[in-house]
Design a protein around this motif. Structure first.
Motif, PDB file in Angstrom:
ATOM      1  N   THR A  98      47.421  44.570  38.398  1.00 29.18           N
ATOM      2  CA  THR A  98      47.206  44.024  36.697  1.00 29.18           C
ATOM      3  C   THR A  98      48.404  43.522  36.104  1.00 29.18           C
ATOM      4  N   ASP A  99      49.551  44.263  36.504  1.00 28.11           N
ATOM      5  CA  ASP A  99      50.670  43.703  35.722  1.00 28.11           C
ATOM      6  C   ASP A  99      51.210  42.417  36.390  1.00 28.11           C
ATOM      7  N   HIS A 100      50.597  41.639  37.337  1.00 29.01           N
ATOM      8  CA  HIS A 100      50.929  40.383  37.642  1.00 29.01           C
ATOM      9  C   HIS A 100      49.852  39.338  37.175  1.00 29.01           C
ATOM     10  N   LEU A 101      49.136  39.870  36.150  1.00 29.60           N
ATOM     11  CA  LEU A 101      48.056  39.148  35.740  1.00 29.60           C
ATOM     12  C   LEU A 101      48.776  37.933  34.803  1.00 29.60           C
ATOM     13  N   GLY A 102      50.286  38.124  34.300  1.00 30.06           N
ATOM     14  CA  GLY A 102      50.664  37.172  33.380  1.00 30.06           C
ATOM     15  C   GLY A 102      51.272  36.082  34.159  1.00 30.06           C
ATOM     16  N   LEU A 103      51.298  36.197  35.692  1.00 31.15           N
ATOM     17  CA  LEU A 103      52.086  35.091  36.091  1.00 31.15           C
ATOM     18  C   LEU A 103      51.301  33.864  36.455  1.00 31.15           C
ATOM     19  N   HIS A 104      52.120  32.698  36.622  1.00 28.59           N
ATOM     20  CA  HIS A 104      51.284  31.535  37.137  1.00 28.59           C
ATOM     21  C   HIS A 104      51.239  31.501  38.791  1.00 28.59           C
ATOM     22  N   PRO A 105      50.235  30.727  39.110  1.00 30.85           N
ATOM     23  CA  PRO A 105      49.847  30.732  40.621  1.00 30.85           C
ATOM     24  C   PRO A 105      51.216  30.587  41.417  1.00 30.85           C
ATOM     25  N   HIS A 106      52.164  29.391  40.949  1.00 31.54           N
ATOM     26  CA  HIS A 106      53.264  29.494  41.838  1.00 31.54           C
ATOM     27  C   HIS A 106      54.131  30.632  42.046  1.00 31.54           C
ATOM     28  N   GLU A 107      54.105  31.476  41.283  1.00 31.62           N
ATOM     29  CA  GLU A 107      54.980  32.636  41.354  1.00 31.62           C
ATOM     30  C   GLU A 107      54.138  33.877  42.087  1.00 31.62           C
ATOM     31  N   LEU A 108      53.169  33.546  42.635  1.00 27.25           N
ATOM     32  CA  LEU A 108      52.547  34.501  43.623  1.00 27.25           C
ATOM     33  C   LEU A 108      52.840  34.330  45.090  1.00 27.25           C
ATOM     34  N   SER A 109      52.922  35.133  45.734  1.00 26.31           N
ATOM     35  CA  SER A 109      52.970  35.128  47.242  1.00 26.31           C
ATOM     36  C   SER A 109      51.612  34.447  47.708  1.00 26.31           C
ATOM     37  N   GLY A 110      51.464  34.200  49.125  1.00 26.50           N
ATOM     38  CA  GLY A 110      50.407  33.724  49.575  1.00 26.50           C
ATOM     39  C   GLY A 110      49.059  34.746  49.464  1.00 26.50           C
ATOM     40  N   GLY A 111      49.645  35.823  49.568  1.00 27.85           N
ATOM     41  CA  GLY A 111      48.354  37.139  49.844  1.00 27.85           C
ATOM     42  C   GLY A 111      48.072  37.519  48.484  1.00 27.85           C
ATOM     43  N   LEU A 112      48.959  37.338  47.357  1.00 31.96           N
ATOM     44  CA  LEU A 112      48.340  37.864  45.858  1.00 31.96           C
ATOM     45  C   LEU A 112      47.474  36.493  45.367  1.00 31.96           C
ATOM     46  N   ALA A 113      47.878  35.177  45.921  1.00 33.20           N
ATOM     47  CA  ALA A 113      47.315  34.165  45.283  1.00 33.20           C
ATOM     48  C   ALA A 113      45.725  33.848  45.913  1.00 33.20           C
ATOM     49  N   GLN A 114      45.705  34.813  47.406  1.00 32.86           N
ATOM     50  CA  GLN A 114      44.392  34.695  48.005  1.00 32.86           C
ATOM     51  C   GLN A 114      43.608  35.803  47.022  1.00 32.86           C
ATOM     52  N   ARG A 115      44.234  37.016  46.816  1.00 29.61           N
ATOM     53  CA  ARG A 115      43.455  37.912  45.955  1.00 29.61           C
ATOM     54  C   ARG A 115      43.050  37.230  44.645  1.00 29.61           C
TER      55      ARG A 115
END
Lengths: 229, 323, 293
Positions: free
Chosen positions: B150-167
């Motif tokens: 939940t602490d990553h909710l404020g991020l934009h898609p390009h800031e996420l790793s492949g795994g987090l983007a999938q989640r």
């Protein structure tokens, strides 16, 4: 020998994605490079294929240092390396029929007279039937297109082959067929291979030795004098 | 096969899809598909690229292009997905009855907005939550269910790793609490570890027994890890539908094509199935696999009926039949 | 399970209504464009009437059967004048659009392919020229020559190649990083070969689309110059000249000498835009996904 010494490369010199990587491929050897997606291994493959100039480090091609990249690289340097990319859709000019796709390097290097012989032979080697050769990329499946891309990489009979995630998008049967085609070519020509991928099972089965990306970077930092072999 | 007492969540009967091409050519992308998926169960649809499995997924979501035609039935509850109009599909099916886990999450997420705002928008669109705090809570709950921090909710898609983007994409698919999850090649291009992770998480959403999961993949290892049952597709037809354990373990698949597909794996024989699949626009009258098959006989000139889940005249017979 | 349904299943189609409206739009646009081209090509040789014939007894007649578009202040038939005007305007438009597209494509491809200081230099020139209002620049160019079709076409071309150059350059830049260009480089292709064989064919549909859309734009520009009295000499009845000449009548309540030439600019514009829109959908790479295999 295909030798990379202390290569640092990336798209922004402040944050290189490849740091101090040293790697050697001997003639006839198959080296697998295993790493997670986005780790920079594709960038290293592009450096090795003379498609991306590294920020620092040296690349020796059969003992001769490479000083220029992309168009500036001497044609003889570029054509001694064959490259297969991950996504066949993006790696194929959508306007070319598969025949022309495979023959393109021969045309570009003024060896048109070899086209009839080479294209037919390679199409058979990668398992493409004659009716498919008349089609354009959007009329064939990913697997069929990747077969054509492999044939294109082999058409100049390179001494080194670089496969960047060649089979990541493909099913098991096509993967096995493409790997078999690469190995047949290597057995006949004695070419060396750098296979970049993320599937350990596949690379272990395919290659003589498999290097882990993390070990490469760490090894270069802590043990700079240690030979990779 | 797993026997479920209740009615299946998705019941597909005689589903066919064809494309009308310029010049009157017809491409039979999917022909006469029959299968069920029950709650708490995962069915993996596997096959080579171009065998029609993605077309089948698009048909279930009503996302076929304008030159396509579909026939047959795909019952989801009371609704036949193939007969539903676009309005019904948009308002009650997508997101609410079928949650889609996309092939490339990076392309599925809006690049210019944070994960939170995308989740909240989806919550607002699919649920009754209207109040700001309620929407926010529902979005966070969805993120938690998909194990998205939940602490990553404020991020934009390009800031996420492949795994987090999938989640994040999975979290979006879970918002509507749809009874059917449809994952179209959810692991393409991911590393093995990430594949295992993604697959295990998808499996977790089924194990509570409320959802059914249909996974479409060419990754046999992922299918083995996630599926209860496997449907093998070849040239637009489901040629084998069987229990996953028996398929990947003993006694193994019964259709020669399925066997060939498994033998192509690098940890098995690593030998390809010879030849290439036939054109979907020019299928033979008989068995479509016959030209590549080592067990072919004269009988194969006639299309094999599906008996006991296998469409083959000369199926491999398990050595020890457990009667 | 049933495996062989003997009867043909009931097929259900997708998206037919949207396709039908699109087809209607394309047909109407195509018909209008065809009518425009036929009119300008066939009317002058077939109709043996002098568009310059002055008949002061019939000046400023409203539309009637004898003169469907009415007559102007010298009693000339406006329908005939409009067709001739369209002919001149279209000629200027097509010539200017072609010239601008060829120039823009050449500049865009060179800048994109060569990159580095060539690219930076060329794009600064483009920015500089764009910062001057088109009309002002156009007036300046026209003023250097004697009035005529060619100076106007050159003026319009020299002010309109910029957007094509930008579009083409952006397209080349995005294509240049594609793996298929990498593959060509790796296959030993020279810079020239990559540009001519891989990049240029890829941008041509876009450039051609830009050219088609530029035809009405160039017509408007010609009309604006002529309206200002700087374009074509008055004996060459272009649509802009017609409107310019009719300004006085409009104030006197005679609407037809302005309305019909105006419509002759607007209708082909919309028709060309309609056709170009359909074409854009055709060359859109997403269309390839119609067969999702």
């Amino acid at each position: 020998m295909l030798e990379l010494h202390d290569i640092t490369a990336g798209y922004d010199s402040r944050t290189p994605v490849v740091r101090n990587v040293t790697l050697t491929v001997a003639p006839g050897e198959a080296v697998g490079l295993l790493g997670p997606s986005g780790c920079g291994k594709s960038t290293l493959a592009r450096v090795t294929a003379l498609l991306h100039r590294p920020d620092s480090g040296t690349l020796l091609l059969d003992g001769e240092p490479v000083r220029r990249w992309r168009h500036r690289a001497p044609r003889a340097h570029r054509t001694v390396l064959g490259v297969v990319f991950q996504q066949p859709r993006l790696a194929a000019d959508p306007r070319l029929r598969l025949t022309d796709l495979i023959a393109e390097p021969l045309r570009a290097t003024g060896r048109r007279d070899e086209i009839p012989h080479s294209v037919g032979e390679l199409a058979a080697a990668v398992g493409l039937t004659p009716d498919l050769l008349d089609r354009r990329p959007h009329e064939v499946s990913d697997g069929q297109l990747q077969r054509a891309c492999l044939a294109r990489a082999l058409v100049l009979r390179p001494r080194w082959l670089i496969c960047d995630e060649m089979t990541a998008m493909l099913d098991a049967s096509t993967t096995a067929a493409l790997v078999a085609a690469v190995e047949n070519y290597r057995a006949a020509s004695g070419a060396g291979l750098l296979a970049v991928g993320h599937d350990q099972l596949l690379l272990d089965r395919w290659c003589d030795r498999t290097l882990h990306w993390d070990d490469l970077a760490v090894g270069a930092k802590t043990k700079p004098d240690q030979p990779t072999r | 096969m797993t026997l479920t007492q209740e009615r299946p969540v998705l019941s597909v009967r005689g589903l066919s899809v064809r494309f009308l091409m310029p010049g009157g050519r017809r491409i039979a992308a999917v022909t006469d598909a029959h299968f069920d998926v029950a709650a708490g169960e995962c069915l993996a649809l596997i096959g080579e690229s171009g065998c029609g499995k993605s077309v089948l997924a698009s048909a279930l979501l009503g996302l076929l292009p304008a030159n396509a035609q579909a026939a047959g039935e795909a019952r989801l509850g009371e609704l036949n997905l193939l007969a539903a109009d676009e309005r019904t599909l948009a308002r009650t099916v997508r997101g609410r009855m079928v949650g889609l886990v996309p092939q490339s999450p990076a392309a599925h997420l809006t690049p210019v907005r944070t994960i939170r705002s995308q989740l909240e928008e989806t919550v607002g669109a699919l649920t009754d939550a209207r109040e700001r705090t309620a929407v926010r809570a529902a979005a966070e709950a969805a993120a938690e269910r998909a194990a998205f921090p939940t602490d990553h909710l404020g991020l934009h898609p390009h800031e996420l790793s492949g795994g987090l983007a999938q989640r994040a994409a999975t979290a979006l698919a879970l918002v509507g609490d749809a009874p059917l999850l449809l994952a179209d090649e959810p692991t393409t291009g991911l590393d093995r570890d990430l594949v295992d992770h993604t697959v295990d998480e998808l499996r977790r959403h089924v194990d509570d027994g409320r959802r059914a999961l249909l996974v479409i993949t060419h990754d046999l290892a992922a299918a083995e890890r996630i599926a209860d049952r496997v449907a093998v597709m070849y040239a637009g037809r489901i040629i084998e539908l069987t229990d996953a354990k028996r398929f990947f373990g003993t006694p193994g698949p019964r259709h020669p094509y399925s066997r060939g597909l498994l033998q192509a794996l690098p940890d098995r024989a690593f030998t390809p199935v010879p030849g290439m699949p036939p054109e979907l626009g020019d299928l033979p009258d008989g068995c479509a696999f016959a030209p590549r098959c080592d067990r072919v006989t004269d009988a194969c000139a006639v299309r094999p009926p599906t008996i006991d889940g296998v469409a083959c005249h000369q199926p491999h017979v398990p050595e020890r039949l457990r009667a | 399970m049933t495996c062989d349904s003997a009867a043909e299943p009931a097929w259900r189609s997708y998206g037919t209504s949207r396709r039908a409206t699109r087809a209607v739009r394309v047909r109407v646009s195509a018909a209008l464009v065809a009518a425009t081209v036929l009119a300008v090509l066939l009317v002058p040789p077939l109709v043996q009437l002098d568009q310059q014939a002055v008949d002061l007894s019939a000046k400023l007649l409203p539309p009637s059967w004898a003169h469907p578009f009415g007559t102007d202040d010298l009693g000339r038939d406006l329908l005939l004048r409009c067709v001739y005007g369209l002919r001149v305007s279209l000629l200027v438009g097509v010539v200017a659009a072609l010239a601008a597209t060829v120039l823009g494509t050449a500049v865009g491809v060179s800048a994109g392919v060569l990159g580095g200081w060539v690219d930076r230099g060329v794009m600064r020139v483009v920015d500089t020229v764009s910062s001057v209002p088109h009309l002002l620049l156009g007036i300046f160019i026209v003023a250097m020559f004697r009035p005529g079709v060619w100076p106007v076409a050159v003026s319009v071309a020299l002010t309109h190649w910029l957007s094509t150059a930008r579009i083409v350059r952006a397209e080349v830049l995005s294509l240049r990083s594609r793996p298929y260009i990498d593959a060509a480089v790796s296959g030993g292709a020279s810079r020239w070969r990559v540009a001519v064989r891989h990049l240029l064919p890829a941008v041509l549909p876009q450039a051609a689309l830009a050219a088609v859309l530029m035809v009405p734009h160039a017509m408007w520009h010609e009309s604006a110059l002529s309206f200002l009295g700087l374009g074509l000499p008055t004996h060459l009845a272009s649509l802009g000249n017609l409107i310019q000449g009719a300004r006085g009548s409009l104030l006197a309540g005679q609407w037809w000498p302005t309305l019909f030439p105006g419509l002759f600019i607007i209708v082909p514009t919309l028709a060309i835009a309609g056709l170009a829109g359909a074409w854009r959908e055709r060359i859109n790479p997403r269309r390839r996904s119609e067969l999702m295999l």
